[in-house]
Write an enzyme that holds these catalytic residues in place. Structure first.
Site, PDB file in Angstrom:
ATOM      1  CG  ASP A  27      -3.656  11.816  -0.628  1.00  0.00           C
ATOM      2  OD1 ASP A  27      -2.891  11.854  -0.019  1.00  0.00           O
ATOM      3  OD2 ASP A  27      -4.340  10.947  -0.974  1.00  0.00           O
ATOM      4  CG  HIS A  66      -1.956   1.254   1.355  1.00  0.00           C
ATOM      5  ND1 HIS A  66      -3.065   1.229   0.797  1.00  0.00           N
ATOM      6  CD2 HIS A  66      -1.783   2.205   1.923  1.00  0.00           C
ATOM      7  CE1 HIS A  66      -3.718   2.256   0.900  1.00  0.00           C
ATOM      8  NE2 HIS A  66      -2.971   2.935   1.848  1.00  0.00           N
ATOM      9  CG  HIS A 119     -10.557   3.936   1.072  1.00  0.00           C
ATOM     10  ND1 HIS A 119     -11.069   4.151   2.223  1.00  0.00           N
ATOM     11  CD2 HIS A 119      -9.142   4.085   1.531  1.00  0.00           C
ATOM     12  CE1 HIS A 119     -10.454   4.576   3.305  1.00  0.00           C
ATOM     13  NE2 HIS A 119      -9.100   4.259   2.896  1.00  0.00           N
ATOM     14  CG  ASN A 120     -10.465  -0.696  -4.296  1.00  0.00           C
ATOM     15  OD1 ASN A 120     -11.084   0.254  -4.475  1.00  0.00           O
ATOM     16  ND2 ASN A 120      -9.429  -0.989  -5.097  1.00  0.00           N
ATOM     17  CG  HIS A 121      -8.408  -4.361   0.559  1.00  0.00           C
ATOM     18  ND1 HIS A 121      -8.025  -3.790  -0.534  1.00  0.00           N
ATOM     19  CD2 HIS A 121      -7.904  -5.713   0.775  1.00  0.00           C
ATOM     20  CE1 HIS A 121      -7.304  -4.824  -1.055  1.00  0.00           C
ATOM     21  NE2 HIS A 121      -7.171  -6.030  -0.344  1.00  0.00           N
TER      22      HIS A 121
END
Lengths: 258, 785
Positions: B147, B62, B125-127
């Site tokens: 960010d 990550h 932000h998949n998981h």
């Protein structure tokens, strides 16, 4: 001398910059101050002729929209706000600002800071971003909407915009012509099918009994030039200036006398 | 008493190392563990738990993007890192002076005008979304806004690309422990609305895609665009500067987020990794934004010398990366906590949301604290910058970690990976008999979830807070038509605009190279369609397990496509992100998501008043098609509808595409184009229908005039060839327009009509005759909860 306007922001206010921009466009000098700073020095309010509460999600709209900000204002600035309104100076709340004024008890009646109506969750249950037509009540004594066209077009961007009040209050508002704008068709028909949030009587904007305190759910500051219109690429005849600017200009012109 | 564990790992066997790895949940490979052991042996030191967790976080996929940096053997080719060989190589070769900062800070930074720069970032932000759709998407938005704030820019617009399982999947096909896609969709949309609306960032562009491959691994890409005065961009910490964490308190939420994001999921993940999902608070974030922008702007120079966000890996990653050329001393006892009994390593790696890291010259401390106090932003003074090349972590007087920055950033042993060259399957030609009438096919394609109206979601997002949104996501008479791109006017005193668009279609993933080229072309043509130019690109890969040589092979091919596309279109990559291991194990087998590459295009338009929307404007105006139609129905919406596999995946002919795009831009600047819409999913037929819906008008078109070598009608109607536009030109301007189009494939194919119907003729017969009412009904009924 230029009119001096004050835009008060708090945690979660997010329409402050475009509000400042609209006021400048309307010819005002503008200060944008955090509520915490005013709280430290409440007499600051006296320096201004026009007070604006912009849109957003003050304090996260926890409990209900505008509630915490209203309570903090009531606790910290009640005397100064009362003085401002009693002097007849203009006060305006847009979207979250309207929710604040309602919950603070400055609208629909500016008396004793008692809440008499509310803005609650839309009947759809959802936040909605959409442009709506608003029918103007020509008999209203609202100083912010002088010479308003019969129907204007503005965006709504809210989750808690459903105006509710007991019948007694509604009747009093009707009697005094305090309902300033109602959701309508393009030609000004006020019917349930043009009501985006379930507001009683299609109410979109109201003023107090004197006309110097004004609350509106749609966002006039988001339509001050033609290119903010959602379909400006279609209509050659749109005026360069958006329909929302009128409200700020009226406010600034009215504030000049204080 | 604080709890720090130490490990004498220099004496550990491989077995001991792996046991330690499991015990502490480090998610490190054996090679990495051995490298760490060697380092500690050489230094004759013991390792603290905090130090080991630092390696775990900084070296995670990550944060470190190992797969994109590793050497790969791909057939006979030896690739020295996908990132270096393809993505960044294009940026370097194109070497644009307007690219101010690419791939080195929290966001890509490009020039806007003489005074201002644009910052852009797209995250995945998949998981977390798989485990908790609301919190996952919520904190995805929060993270990407930070960010942008992390380079000192004001966030002014956001985007989201969402991928879900099919809405009509039956419950028995949803594995135990996962949400039904309907629930996921609702919760994700609700979360994006909640976070974006409350912070006051308009959500202006996005996409939604449904496929059975995303049932267990839904994807959420969250993007944000910001604006910053060039002179206010600063990242120059100096020894002696103070280090502050500002914002919310630190808790156990989000511990191991970065390493969890680098693992694959199973039905029990939700139990194991629950603490890995963070909880968001948009108002906290809004306060930080207000405070930071005041610290940036209120004095001659920003009051901070460095700013970065606390994201994956928490303080561990942010501190080590921020001061990697210097060093610093940190005292964790001064971090305000949500729970009283957190171990130092937990404070160090916590991913609690809504926190930023800044360094402040001592002389500015008082001024900046005054701002934070008024804005109600929490402050923790946690340390000081030093010139030591190490991060010394204390808890009060006690040393709890001593990290050698040189080893941390240079000591990671990168694996040598093997990739297999994927065979292109399913591309054999499919030939159907032509039907008499395609009205019903068109209506059904319009109602396909991937194509249908997303109004249900879009209207829940505030897409105009800030009053900067000039082209909105919904366009036309009644705000029912789709837009190709959003146009934002970032400054109140300038008419110059930013054009934001996206491209990507996992249906093309059987040919990853063509999929990448198509995604780039789609993103760029959406941008051009509204008047965007000088385009910068962002790449976001969501992929399966890179240790599977075939998956990695697909990744290599897609990256090759990215390089070729960027060079061919003269459009550099300025930022990107990859999310790997989007895999589900059901105990017997592993299921990967379809390879999903999303491309974001950021263009500029000199004068937003010239931008163009997709809705037909006026009956009597001429309709043109620009571009050539090939036999490219592989992965098309039409084949999906008919249940057909096979067919050729659309490719791109960049030379021709660029000629077309240059001419379209010229025509837009000259005011010749009334409406413009690109042809993508559903091809020409869908593009025409959408333009009718937006304009609340009809159209009559002659299919036989469309430039193509094809004869079958369904192919011409529904092929998804790239680089094509449908354009409306006002009467009287057709000669000038045609003059401009000389040299590219184009044809006048019909005109806008006041009758509310879309008529497509071929050989003097109506092959499509759809009423506007029907088109609207089909288009709008799918996503209506």
């Amino acid at each position: 001398m230029k009119v001096k306007s004050l835009v008060i922001r708090a945690e979660g206010t997010n329409c402050d910059l475009e509000t400042v921009e609209a006021l400048k466009l309307a010819g005002s000098e503008v200060d944008l101050l955090h509520f915490n700073r005013i709280l430290r020095n409440p007499s600051l309010l006296e320096e201004y002729q026009l007070l604006v509460f912009p849109g957003g999600f003050s304090y996260g709209d926890c409990i209900s929209a505008g509630k915490i900000f209203a309570d903090l204002l009531g606790a910290g600035l009640r005397k100064e706000l009362n003085k401002f309104v009693e002097a007849g100076k203009p006060v305006m709340g847009v979207c979250n600002g309207f929710q604040v004024l309602i919950k603070l008890g400055l609208l629909p009646f500016s008396k004793d800071f008692v809440q008499q109506a509310s803005l609650v969750v839309n009947s759809t249950g959802y936040f909605i971003d959409k442009w709506v037509y608003l029918k103007y009540n020509e008999r209203s004594k609202c100083i912010f909407t002088k010479d308003s066209p019969n129907v204007i077009y503005l965006p709504i961007n809210h989750k808690e915009g459903r105006f509710v009040a007991p019948e007694k209050i509604l009747n009093k508002m009707l009697e005094n012509n305090q309902i300033v704008y109602q959701y309508s068709s393009q030609s000004g028909d006020v019917e349930e099918r043009y009501n985006p949030n379930g507001s009683f009587l299609n109410i979109a904007a109201v003023c107090n009994e004197f006309g110097n305190v004004f609350g509106i759910m749609p966002h006039p500051e988001k339509y001050v030039n033609k290119y903010q219109h959602p379909a400006w690429t279609r209509y050659q005849n749109l005026k360069e200036e958006g329909e929302g600017i009128l409200i700020y200009r009226n406010a600034v012109n009215f504030a000049r006398k204080f | 008493m604080i709890s720090v564990k130490v490990f004498k790992i220099s004496s550990y066997s491989d077995e001991d190392l792996l046991r330690l790895n499991d015990e502490l949940d480090l998610n490190l490979s054996l090679d990495e563990l051995r490298a760490i052991k060697k380092f500690y042996s050489e230094k004759s030191r013991q390792a603290t738990d905090l130090e080991l967790h630092t390696f775990s976080q900084v070296w995670s996929e990550h944060c470190f993007h190992k797969t994109f940096k590793s050497r790969i053997k791909f057939g006979n080719e030896e690739i020295d890192g996908i990132f270096k060989t393809y993505i960044f190589k294009a940026t370097k070769e194109l070497n644009k002076s307007w690219c101010l900062n690419t791939f080195s800070d929290n966001a890509g930074i490009i020039e806007f005008d003489d005074r201002y720069a644009i910052a852009v970032k797209v995250e995945t932000h998949n998981h977390p979304t798989a485990l908790d759709p609301f919190c996952g998407a919520h904190t995805g938005m929060g993270g990407v806004y930070r960010d942008i704030l992390g380079v000192g820019a004001r966030p002014i617009a956001s985007m989201d690309y969402l991928f879900f399982g099919p809405l009509d999947i039956t419950n028995e096909h949803v594995p135990h422990g996962f949400y039904h896609p309907k629930i996921t969709v609702k919760r994700v949309v609700e979360a994006i609305a909640d976070y974006g609306n409350k912070v006051g960032i308009p959500t202006v562009n996005g996409s939604m895609f449904f496929d059975v491959g995303y049932v267990t691994n839904p994807l959420v890409y969250a993007g944000c665009v910001g604006i910053i005065p060039k002179a206010r961009y600063i990242k120059q910490p100096k020894p002696g500067d103070l280090i502050l964490v500002i914002g919310g308190k630190t808790g156990r939420d989000g511990i191991h987020g970065a390493s969890f994001a680098s693992a694959s999921l199973s039905g029990v993940s939700s139990e194991i990794y629950y603490s890995a999902v963070q909880v968001g608070n948009p108002i906290e974030e809004k306060k930080i934004i207000d405070a930071i922008l005041r610290a940036r702007d209120e004095y001659e120079k920003p009051l901070y010398s460095l700013i970065t966000d606390l994201g994956g890996g928490g303080l561990a990653v942010a501190v080590c990366e921020s001061f990697k050329d210097l060093g610093c001393r940190i005292d964790l006892s001064s971090v305000q906590l949500k729970h009283s009994n957190m171990a130092p390593w937990e404070i160090w790696v916590s991913e609690s949301q809504e926190r930023m890291l800044i360094s402040v010259p001592k002389e500015n401390l008082e001024k900046i604290l005054e701002i934070f106090e008024e804005e109600g932003v929490g402050v923790n003074l946690i340390g000081e910058v030093e010139k030591s090349n190490r991060v010394s972590v204390y808890f009060k007087e006690e040393v709890v970690g001593d990290i050698d920055l040189n080893f941390l950033f240079k000591g990671i042993p990168l694996p040598r990976m093997k990739a297999e060259i994927p065979k292109l399957t399913n591309q054999e030609e499919v030939l159907l008999e032509d039907e008499e009438d395609y009205t019903q096919s068109l209506l059904e394609v319009l109602s396909h979830p991937n194509i249908s109206s997303k109004e249900w979601a879009i209207r829940q997002y505030d897409h105009e807070v800030g009053a900067r949104t000039i082209l909105k996501p919904l366009q036309g008479v009644n705000g029912e038509g789709p837009g190709d791109a959003a146009v934002i006017k970032p400054l109140y005193d300038s008419w110059k605009g930013i054009v934001i668009s996206n491209g990507g279609n996992p249906n093309y993933s059987s040919d990853p190279y063509a999929m990448a080229l198509s995604a780039i072309d789609e993103a760029i043509r959406n941008n051009v369609s509204c008047g965007g130019r000088r385009i910068a690109l962002l790449d976001n890969f969501s992929w399966g397990d890179p240790n599977d040589p075939l998956e990695l092979g697909k990744l290599v091919l897609a990256a090759k496509g990215c390089y070729d596309g960027a060079i061919a279109f003269d459009a550099p990559f300025i930022s990107g992100k990859d999310s790997l291991y989007n895999v589900y194990h059901d105990g017997k087998k592993s299921i990967s998501i379809p390879p999903t590459l999303m491309i974001t295009a950021i263009g500029i338009i000199p004068d937003v008043r010239k931008s163009v929307t997709t809705d037909f404007k006026r009956s009597g105006n001429y309709i043109y098609i620009i571009g050539f139609t090939y036999d490219e129905l592989g992965g098309s919406a039409f084949f999906k509808l008919k249940g057909i596999n096979g067919g050729k995946i659309p490719t791109v002919y960049p030379e021709r595409a660029r000629q077309i795009y240059d001419r379209i831009i010229k025509a837009i600047d000259r005011g010749l184009i009334k409406a413009c819409h690109d042809c993508s999913e559903g091809g020409i037929a869908v593009a025409l229908a959408e333009m009718c819906i937006g304009g609340y008008l009809g159209a009559e078109v002659n299919l036989d005039k469309i430039p193509t070598n094809l004869t079958r009608k369904y192919k011409i109607l529904f092929s998804e060839s790239n680089s094509r536009f449908i354009v409306e030109v006002a009467q009287g301007y057709e000669r000038e327009f045609e003059h401009l189009m000389r040299g590219v494939s184009y044809a006048k194919i019909g005109y806008v009509i006041s009758e509310k119907e879309l008529i497509i003729n071929s050989s003097k017969k109506k092959i499509v005759n759809a009423s506007l009412q029907d088109m609207i009904r089909y288009w709008k009924s799918t996503l209506a909860f």
